[in-house]
Design a protein around this motif. Sequence first.
Motif, PDB file in Angstrom:
ATOM      1  N   LYS A 686      -0.317  -9.572   0.487  1.00  0.00           N
ATOM      2  CA  LYS A 686       0.565  -9.302  -0.834  1.00  0.00           C
ATOM      3  C   LYS A 686       0.040 -10.025  -1.876  1.00  0.00           C
ATOM      4  N   ILE A 687      -0.531  -9.337  -2.963  1.00  0.00           N
ATOM      5  CA  ILE A 687      -0.723  -9.558  -4.328  1.00  0.00           C
ATOM      6  C   ILE A 687       0.203  -9.381  -5.472  1.00  0.00           C
ATOM      7  N   ILE A 688       0.655 -10.479  -6.155  1.00  0.00           N
ATOM      8  CA  ILE A 688       1.708 -10.237  -6.849  1.00  0.00           C
ATOM      9  C   ILE A 688       1.412 -10.621  -8.433  1.00  0.00           C
ATOM     10  N   THR A 804       0.724 -20.164   3.551  1.00  0.00           N
ATOM     11  CA  THR A 804       1.739 -19.215   3.034  1.00  0.00           C
ATOM     12  C   THR A 804       1.284 -18.556   1.839  1.00  0.00           C
ATOM     13  N   LEU A 805       0.973 -19.498   0.505  1.00  0.00           N
ATOM     14  CA  LEU A 805       0.770 -18.901  -0.656  1.00  0.00           C
ATOM     15  C   LEU A 805      -0.536 -19.614  -1.405  1.00  0.00           C
ATOM     16  N   LEU A 806      -0.933 -18.657  -2.036  1.00  0.00           N
ATOM     17  CA  LEU A 806      -2.036 -19.150  -3.015  1.00  0.00           C
ATOM     18  C   LEU A 806      -1.732 -18.574  -4.253  1.00  0.00           C
ATOM     19  N   GLU A 807      -1.716 -19.539  -5.253  1.00  0.00           N
ATOM     20  CA  GLU A 807      -1.243 -19.364  -7.071  1.00  0.00           C
ATOM     21  C   GLU A 807      -2.514 -19.860  -7.635  1.00  0.00           C
ATOM     22  N   THR A 808      -2.849 -18.818  -8.534  1.00  0.00           N
ATOM     23  CA  THR A 808      -4.071 -19.017  -9.246  1.00  0.00           C
ATOM     24  C   THR A 808      -3.835 -18.041 -10.626  1.00  0.00           C
ATOM     25  N   ARG A 819     -13.086 -14.046  -2.112  1.00  0.00           N
ATOM     26  CA  ARG A 819     -14.076 -14.583  -1.544  1.00  0.00           C
ATOM     27  C   ARG A 819     -13.545 -15.682  -0.177  1.00  0.00           C
ATOM     28  N   MET A 820     -12.408 -16.128  -0.711  1.00  0.00           N
ATOM     29  CA  MET A 820     -11.550 -16.828   0.104  1.00  0.00           C
ATOM     30  C   MET A 820     -11.211 -15.944   1.473  1.00  0.00           C
ATOM     31  N   VAL A 821     -10.675 -14.912   0.806  1.00  0.00           N
ATOM     32  CA  VAL A 821     -10.124 -13.893   1.832  1.00  0.00           C
ATOM     33  C   VAL A 821     -11.175 -13.343   2.932  1.00  0.00           C
ATOM     34  N   MET A 822     -12.278 -13.078   2.237  1.00  0.00           N
ATOM     35  CA  MET A 822     -13.586 -12.535   2.909  1.00  0.00           C
ATOM     36  C   MET A 822     -14.117 -13.945   3.884  1.00  0.00           C
ATOM     37  N   PRO A 832      -6.510 -16.192   5.103  1.00  0.00           N
ATOM     38  CA  PRO A 832      -6.172 -17.907   4.672  1.00  0.00           C
ATOM     39  C   PRO A 832      -4.761 -18.073   4.191  1.00  0.00           C
ATOM     40  N   PHE A 833      -4.155 -16.921   3.566  1.00  0.00           N
ATOM     41  CA  PHE A 833      -2.650 -16.749   3.220  1.00  0.00           C
ATOM     42  C   PHE A 833      -1.922 -15.581   3.337  1.00  0.00           C
TER      43      PHE A 833
END
Length: 1239
Positions: A686-688, A804-808, A819-822, A832-833
Amino acid sequence: MKRYILPAIILSDIPISVIILPPFLGMASLYISPHLDDFRSLMALVAAEFCPSRPCTLIEDPPASLALCSRPSLVLGSGGGEVLSGASAVAWYLASQGKRIGSNAKQESQVWQWLSFADNELCPVLCSHAEMMRVLNVLDKNLEPRTFLVGNSLTLADIAVATAALLPFKYVNLPVSHCLNSNNIPFIMRTLTNVTRWFLTCVNQPQFVKLGFVCVCVCVCVCVILRSVFSHSGKPKTEAQLKKEAKNREKLEKFQQKKKMEEKKKQEKKLAKPEKKDLEVISYDVPTPPGEKKDVLSPLPDSYSPQYVEAAWYSWWEKQGYFKPEYGVRLSLSLCISYGRVSVSRIPLHLGHALTNAIQDCLTRWHRMRGETTLWNPGCDHAGIATQVVVEKKLMRERGLSRHDLGRDQFIQEVWKWKNEGGDRIYHQLKKLGSSLDWDRACFTMDPKLSNAVQEAFIRLHEDGVIYRSKRLVNWSCTLNSAISDIEVDKKELTGRTLLPVPGYKDKVEFGVLISFSYKIEGSDEEVIVATTRIETMLGDSAVAVHHADPRYQHLKGKMVLHPFCDRMMPIVFDEFVDINFGTGAVKITPAHDHNDYEVGNRHNLAFINILDENGLLINVPAPFLVQYTPTTSSPGTESKDNPMVVPVCSHSKDIVEPLLKPQWYVDCADMGKQAADSVREGRLKIIPDHHHKTWFNWLDNIRDWCISRQLWWGHRIPAYFVTVNDPSVTPGEDMDGHYWVSGRTGEEARDKAAKRFNVSTDKITLRQDEDVLDTWFSSGIFPFSIFGWPNETQDLSVFYPGTLLETGHDILFFWVARMVMMGLKLTGKLPFKEVYLHAVVRDAHGRKMSKSLGNVIDPLDVITGISLEGLYTQLQDCNLEPVEVEKAKQGQQSDYPTGIPECGTDALRFTLCAYTSQGRDINMDVNRILGYRNFCNKLWNAVKFAMRTLGGNFVPSEKAQVRDVSIQRWILSRLCTAVGLCNAGFQAYDFPAITTAIYNFWLYELCDIYLVSLFSQAVVCRQTLFTCLETGLRLLAPIMPFVGEELYQRLPRRRSQDDRSSIHVTPYPETEFCWHSEDVDRQMELMTVVRTIRSLRADYKLTKTRADCEFIYDHKHCTIFTSYSKGIQTLSLSQTIQPIPATGAVPEGCAVAIASDRCTVHLMLKGLIDLEKEVAKLTMKKGELEKTMDKLRKKMDKSDYKEKVLVKVQDLDVEKLRQSQTELEKATEAIDNYKRMV
């Protein structure tokens, strides 16, 4: 004895070691030359004036026993003793006694450098006008951003160069025709303004004045100016000339009078305006060892002070283990894992990092207070290019060395040293921001654990064929000598011809010009005209392209054109890439130096001719062109005209980025990109906010392979080895051929792989490890699992991955998040989250990007603790900025922070950053807004202090919160319940403005402005309700304002059920414990909107202290309610009287009107309280100014070429400015009409 004012020549013939001598022993003697033009002695004389004990000055011959060989000379001691000879040695010794040789070793070196400049560069050229002006121009440029040559006060450097510069100022060694301009100003003073300013500053110092310098300089200027009056063959001035001069004098006098009047008015206005009271700074002085709990028994200070509130808490939280996921672990784990990553090159961190950490910490603290096992893992990347650039500049600036002078290993040691010094500062900043990170898990991408993971990731991907070797176009910086990523390329938009500075070039280079030239058709007199903005690359052309449907060129199919310089035949190719309507419809194709041309070259199998080497020098071109490459230049083509274009500029070096063919390592992203895109399409990731989906899909659906090679020394060296086989049966390989490259964890492993591949013994294998390092984003891409020990199966990896969460920030959605997802999907098979929250980009108050050269990059600590303008200036000296950029940055700081930045505190900064996220993609950060929230902290402080006095020292809160059947009590608890619901909903939806608004409105407008004020008029106070509001309200704001929340919470008594809660940050966040929301009560108490309406009217009309009569008209249905609460409304609204009037009643004239609700209208009596005519006049003037501004803007925007020539960003600003002016105009018009109705 008689003294002479003598010029001096500076000689650096004595080494520094000779002049490290003891202080004067008795009276010293200074022997100087009696000759008027020997200005060696003058430098020593001036230096002597700074000495605490001035030596005796002598011009007679010294005793023969001293054997002095030159003057000036200094004899130490009254009876003869140690002797110093030579101008430099004597002056250095004298200046050192007066502390005028710099405050540290660096400044001492700079002083010695200027001594050498005066001696070796300035003095020898004083007899040559041209050479002297060349040297003085160098001096002028160095003095542009400075008052003195070294440091912030006069040193021997200024004394030496000023005495050497006396000659041109004294004698004006130039022809009379060159000395003066039309305004009778000496030539040197007119052309060398910085030197003149500095020189006059020096000679006006008391030590110079004492020796008669000022008189000399003033006389020189007067003589030169007088000489100019009679330089016209001795002829008297004509009557017309005299009239003109008189007229000019009259204009000058009027201008000076006008300036005096303006200054007088300014001073009067300043005196009339009451001075703002400085914010009080109170320190916490109770001795508290780090990690021990702060003293909370002492009385609270009278006012809020961040320095007091924020002291001692963080180290106690850390020692108590509140930040660790193991604290208070329950059987059922609910993981919220957030990754905190900063770049080591970002020293210090700026407000953009502060926003990231404020949001991440708020989320972490909220989840922690909800009882979830929460890990916020800190990390720092090595920022390969940025860090190497910073350290290289530092080495050159401080030691005059390049990285090549040191060698790779020693240079890397220097980088580690710099990182270890600056890295602690980053962590200190994060702690000051209140970031509740688990510091025991802090990691750095160059640490052994993460380096091992990077190596393993490369080898696995290389063995799988995902990483491969290829020769392709890369973004190349000739200054850095490295490929760079797209994020490191700034796109500079030009509207037409523009001269830009380019590193390595003395003069600016021309861009934004479309140049046309022709290629001749083979075997014909016909020509094809092509147009280009990069005429210099025509030496690398290998074809001319036209559109396949262009009728003008159909007859040229299969034809060739002749290159005029390179003796090369080039085909005419037909390709859909060509824009028929651009230029002539024919374009030159340079496959080796243009990304679009590269694709055309591949489609048509064209020659790739490289004409640039790594240093930006031309190669593979005819001899006449083998010179330094110029990025673009005008050329005698058939036509040249302005043309809008985008110039790629390296964000690190400011060099022009050149597409260059280089063999590099690439990651095949096709399959990984599809998986990453599908994870969002299928709802697994999910991208917010979701409007970023378009960017996500656009990038990943059209992804290109990722170049991961960087030609640097700082970073993870690529574990790949080029294989040379010492066997004649094996054909030697080329660098770009991936078959001759193997990867390995060690050289031995790589050797074994190579021997197996080529079927030879290991002794026939020679390996050469790739000199390049990996792109920093490669190590950052595996950050979510490398920090937990991957590839090893550690406990942390099994428990905490995936997170669970990445915030940036949204600006690195592709470069880091994708790139983290890939990499996560490829190397671990897991996302990864689960969620990605993207915040806005921070800009300054004017909407500009944060830039050190603009002076708008602010260290969060400077906002937290406050800093003076001088302090901001000092920080600029530590930046890697050119002198011109430093001066530009100073001007920006002077404009934005004329009195510096006041102490705002961490809580106010965090609250502001969270509140600002509502502005969309960009945040325009205004320090004044932060100061406003500091005042909000003070309001909280005073409210709690007042409430604690109301509760009394013996108050014991009940086991559970209680509700009394009193309207005001039920109402405030209902509002509290509403705030609780809004805050939780805001955290769940990442709607931080909703959270800050709910907290702000409850504390300020409902608790402070209404409930606490109402307590004054109540005979019995419900203390349980008051306590519930305070305790719950503090828990609501604790995630955002951790320090003031903790400080005030620790002063409150506890309910028995919370006795074991030692900190507010481990108490439950308010949720289901409240079920007091009542729409009926809220509806009944809507009369509170009347209070707010009256207060708003008072503010609009500036009735800060004056109480006015107030009437409100209500409908018949609510007559009883409004009448019963009229006394309370009067108290809360600070009204003189309150008079309810039925809907059919008459309203007195002279009232301001405002609608409170659909059932009530407020009328505030203004007649007799304000000067209505004066207010109308002021508003009319403002209205006229607004109309002029809008008219000017409309004329600008209505121009025919406005859309084409003005940048889109500027157009948006103009639209916004027009909108704001229109709103202000409407308000002014409405206010004028209201006032006129009252008259």
